[in-house]
Design an enzyme around this catalytic site. Structure first.
Site: not given
Length: 314
Positions: A260, A49, A275-276, A280-281, A266, A263
């Site tokens: 900023e 990098y 949610t479950e 799932r989706r 995030n 940042m």
């Protein structure tokens, strides 16, 4: 998920990535300083990098200003480039990284790709003549020496398949701590995550948002309808939904923004859970790998196809 949230091994669960198109030392230095002020403590770099020096400058400045008490408050990851992936070049390469960083050790040193090139070959495009066979055992023994010398507190790999990890574990005396790979809702890495979990290897996600804006990245993650719908219903951004999903898989993640506000966004994915039904989706999103690593494939090189590079795990 605060920046200080860590794995059992002491690795911050979220880090700031610094891969950029072309050297930009001063913007990188300023961005890292700002990120430290915002709360980031893990910074991900690599010899390839060319961002090690500005990260080191920012870290030294942060210590001088009191933004952090000492270098030990930061977690620095760097990576061995392919042209140094040779037994006799690994330790010297890390010593050069440390000179660039102005540090005595890195917290984590990774083999960037399971690829070796002729010494001195650094920038794409690559030709078939640039590649040489990857001697995994020799390279890893030299990585272990980096750890024994105290130059790297931990060692690991990046872009390794289950098959390559299995090979590495068959002879490693110090197993890899981390496997850093592409992970996002469009490339969920279920098989690799299960394998790594069973072997005590921490998965670390790069490009959790799809690397939009890079030469190889894609809009596929940020434009995914399912993610946009979940974000709208929860009053979150698509990025926050993606990062929360990665976090809930138990992975560490590397995010990159020099803005900023982004940042902070995030880092701001605490206080709620998917949610479950949402999981799932997301699990039903069609899968496709974004960073294929095509530049490391050549019909006359060690990897003649993407299938060989990834051992069919694409």
């Amino acid at each position: 998920m605060g920046a200080g949230d860590k794995t059992a091994a002491g690795m911050p669960r979220i880090g700031m990535g610094t891969a950029v198109q072309g050297p930009k030392p001063d913007p990188i230095r300023r961005a890292v300083l700002r990120a430290i002020e915002v709360g980031y403590r893990h910074f991900d770099t690599a010899a390839h990098y060319e961002t090690e020096a500005p990260i080191g400058e920012a870290a030294a400045e942060a210590v001088r200003s009191g933004a952090v008490a000492s270098r030990d408050d930061l977690f620095i990851t760097s990576k061995l480039w392919c042209s140094d992936a040779h037994r006799d070049r690994v330790v010297p390469a890390l010593r050069q990284t440390l000179r660039n960083l102005q540090m005595e050790y890195v917290d984590l040193y990774l083999v960037h790709w399971p690829v070796s090139m002729k010494p001195g070959r650094f920038k794409a495009p690559f030709t078939a003549e640039d590649f040489v066979p990857f001697d995994m055992r020799a390279v890893w023994e030299a990585m272990e020496e980096c750890h024994r010398l105290g130059l790297a507190k931990a060692i690991g790999v990046a872009n390794f398949s289950c098959k390559k990890l299995e090979t590495l574990l068959s002879f490693a005396t110090i197993p890899p701590t981390v496997n850093q790979v592409e992970v996002n809702p469009v490339w969920q890495q279920r098989k690799l995550r299960e394998f790594c979990r069973g072997k005590g290897i921490q998965l670390c996600a790069y490009s959790p948002l799809g690397a939009k804006g890079t030469h190889w990245g894609s809009d596929a993650v940020m434009d995914a309808g399912v993610l946009q719908e979940i974000a709208a219903s929860r009053g979150k951004s698509v990025a926050q939904v993606c990062l929360r999903w990665v976090y809930e898989q138990g992975d560490c993640l590397i995010v990159k923004s020099f803005d900023e506000a982004r940042m902070r966004e995030n880092l701001d994915v605490d206080g709620w859970e998917l949610t479950e039904e949402e999981h799932r989706r997301i699990a039903e999103i069609p899968q496709r790998k974004i960073n294929l690593g095509k530049r490391y494939v050549s019909e006359h090189g060690p990897y003649k196809s993407l299938e060989e590079l990834w051992d069919g795990e694409i």
